[in-house]
Design a protein around this motif. Sequence first.
Motif, PDB file in Angstrom:
ATOM      1  N   LEU A 193       0.843  -1.352  -0.138  1.00  5.97           N
ATOM      2  CA  LEU A 193       0.190   0.101  -0.066  1.00  5.97           C
ATOM      3  C   LEU A 193       0.791   1.224  -0.064  1.00  5.97           C
ATOM      4  O   LEU A 193       0.624   2.205  -0.610  1.00  5.97           O
TER       5      LEU A 193
ATOM      6  N   GLY B  15       3.799   1.245  -1.276  1.00  6.01           N
ATOM      7  CA  GLY B  15       4.507   1.451  -2.483  1.00  6.01           C
ATOM      8  C   GLY B  15       3.627   1.982  -3.853  1.00  6.01           C
ATOM      9  O   GLY B  15       3.893   2.745  -4.547  1.00  6.01           O
ATOM     10  N   GLN B  16       2.175   1.674  -3.408  1.00  9.46           N
ATOM     11  CA  GLN B  16       1.173   2.050  -4.526  1.00  9.46           C
ATOM     12  C   GLN B  16       0.624   3.587  -4.248  1.00  9.46           C
ATOM     13  O   GLN B  16       0.488   4.403  -5.297  1.00  9.46           O
ATOM     14  N   PHE B  17       0.435   4.058  -2.977  1.00 12.50           N
ATOM     15  CA  PHE B  17      -0.057   5.191  -2.735  1.00 12.50           C
ATOM     16  C   PHE B  17       0.627   6.381  -1.946  1.00 12.50           C
ATOM     17  O   PHE B  17       0.073   7.465  -1.615  1.00 12.50           O
ATOM     18  N   GLU B  18       1.751   5.942  -1.688  1.00 11.41           N
ATOM     19  CA  GLU B  18       2.907   6.909  -1.157  1.00 11.41           C
ATOM     20  C   GLU B  18       4.111   7.214  -1.945  1.00 11.41           C
ATOM     21  O   GLU B  18       4.496   8.434  -2.384  1.00 11.41           O
ATOM     22  N   MET B  19       4.787   6.125  -2.121  1.00  9.85           N
ATOM     23  CA  MET B  19       6.105   6.196  -2.886  1.00  9.85           C
ATOM     24  C   MET B  19       6.085   6.815  -4.248  1.00  9.85           C
ATOM     25  O   MET B  19       7.039   7.507  -4.467  1.00  9.85           O
TER      26      MET B  19
ATOM     27  N   MET C 172       0.809   4.160   6.751  1.00 12.13           N
ATOM     28  CA  MET C 172       0.963   5.128   5.913  1.00 12.13           C
ATOM     29  C   MET C 172       0.696   6.435   6.584  1.00 12.13           C
ATOM     30  O   MET C 172      -0.511   6.863   7.030  1.00 12.13           O
ATOM     31  N   VAL C 173       1.599   7.503   6.326  1.00 13.78           N
ATOM     32  CA  VAL C 173       1.374   8.774   7.068  1.00 13.78           C
ATOM     33  C   VAL C 173       0.226   9.443   6.582  1.00 13.78           C
ATOM     34  O   VAL C 173      -0.475  10.233   7.597  1.00 13.78           O
ATOM     35  N   SER C 174      -0.045   9.474   5.311  1.00 16.06           N
ATOM     36  CA  SER C 174      -1.385  10.008   4.899  1.00 16.06           C
ATOM     37  C   SER C 174      -2.718   9.550   5.389  1.00 16.06           C
ATOM     38  O   SER C 174      -3.668  10.221   5.326  1.00 16.06           O
ATOM     39  N   GLN C 175      -2.714   8.347   5.911  1.00 16.98           N
ATOM     40  CA  GLN C 175      -3.967   7.785   6.356  1.00 16.98           C
ATOM     41  C   GLN C 175      -4.077   7.944   7.965  1.00 16.98           C
ATOM     42  O   GLN C 175      -4.803   7.087   8.337  1.00 16.98           O
TER      43      GLN C 175
ATOM     44  N   GLU D 223      -5.719   9.107  11.454  1.00 10.81           N
ATOM     45  CA  GLU D 223      -7.096   9.632  11.486  1.00 10.81           C
ATOM     46  C   GLU D 223      -6.973  11.064  11.557  1.00 10.81           C
ATOM     47  O   GLU D 223      -8.002  11.960  10.940  1.00 10.81           O
TER      48      GLU D 223
END
Lengths: 379, 136
Positions: free
Chosen positions: A124, A126-130, A241-244, A246
């Motif tokens: 996840l 690799g797909q949504f942050e990297m 994932m830091v983006s996720q 809360e």
Amino acid sequence: MRRNQVAVVGAAETTKLGVIPDMSQIQLHADAALNAIADAGLTIKDIDGFATAVEQPQQVCHYLGIKPTWVDNTSVGGCSFMLHVRHAAAAIEAGLCKTVLITHAESGKSNIGRPPRAVGADSLNGQFEMPFGVAGPPSMFTIPVLRFLKTHGITQEQMAMVSVVQREWAAKNPRATMKDPLTVDDVLNSRMIAYPFRILECCLVTDGGGALILTSADRAKDFPQKPVYILGTGESVETPMVSQMETFNSSRAFKVAGPLAFQEAGIAHKDVDHLMIYDAFAHLPLYGLGDLGFMPHEETGKFIADGNTRPGGKLPLNTNGGGLSYMHSGMYGMYALQESVRQMRGIAPAQVPNAKISVCHGVGGMFAASGTVIFTNQR
Amino acid sequence: MPEPQRARPKATPETQHFWDGTQAGELRLQRCNKCSKAYFPPRPFCPECGNREVTVFKASGKGFLYSYVIHHRPVPGFTPPYSIAVVELEEGPRMMTNIVDCPQTPEALQLDMKVQVKFEKLDDKITLPLFVPAKG
């Protein structure tokens, strides 16, 4: 867990800290372990429980010649060792082992014998942050801070004071990597890494390691060092994932682990004599002071800027100089624990007079995990 | 030597619909059929209530800038300084992205400013959802 049933009876860092090009990572584990075993007046044969992170227990146990009946390999980043302390205390109380060795070592600077940290392209992350150009902690751990500062009304100058104050502590510590005094202007004018973070708000990159030895409090009185008791502990994880997260206004993992430890210890915040908050970057003590309940987040920037955490202040914080000025090999939690133990033994280079309770709070990954250990030298 | 490229995502069975969507010019999220929660990143069950009955839907592609950094260090496929941002979508979920087509400065990148998706084709398999300041 019951209070004060388990104690730290051995604690040591690697013989050298900083740049250690003549040792591989596994040897740094061994160097720290042998120093801690000597500190406790034990031999390797006395160790029957073992915990470490990243490196597998069989690697370190075989290298050192340990035959354990209990192992833990919780690897949740730099606070893994706080979790190991919690797990080891439970294991000792449950009778699974008697004497636990916890090791950390990292050839973070020299990169000798250090397994690569790879992120799979189909994970996840690799797909949504990297794909968006993140490259390690300086570009990831930092992303929440602009929201945090705006929400809580904290200024970049106040955040820069975190680095300034910790340098004051480091100046008192012969083993600190960086000791020269800093001003807010020095911090704000230092090289930009990931706006708003300047290089002096980012942790050091060094080599080193540390080890702890825990046993039951009843046995601890027979050891050569002053016992340091485990008063309370807490742990949690949130997301890789830091983006996720809360919210960027606080850390959920901090808000679970910290209060758990306070509740278990049965103490109030005013009882805390000494505090360590893992500072991979300058915003973490601000998050920690708020999330652990010392004060509302809105007051944290002013609290530090007003000098309350500096030498002589009412809440001594990161008294070894922290990851910003003491050392940071990649998983700093072990060094925070070492400083809490030194403070509780009364032997820290910048000793807090008459300190009886030390709170040691760690973060793992980019707000991915958290562990809190509360120590005391009173039973 | 070809130019170094940015990290390429590789889809899994659970995320394929998302990457098929970006190729088709759609930002696809999922919603729980039971509790109605919209969520991201993709998975074939609701992270709020555990229900396996979920629906893929096309999001508006609109949101606001939640937080960001401006990265100043070299990374393959990027020319520093460049923003790494997290946007909050109208539907609720947040995602990491880059804010493009505007100066990469604190003055141009204001928290809470409205943004909209812009699809950037990397190759025949992967199109990335980037964001630009919303017009008007």
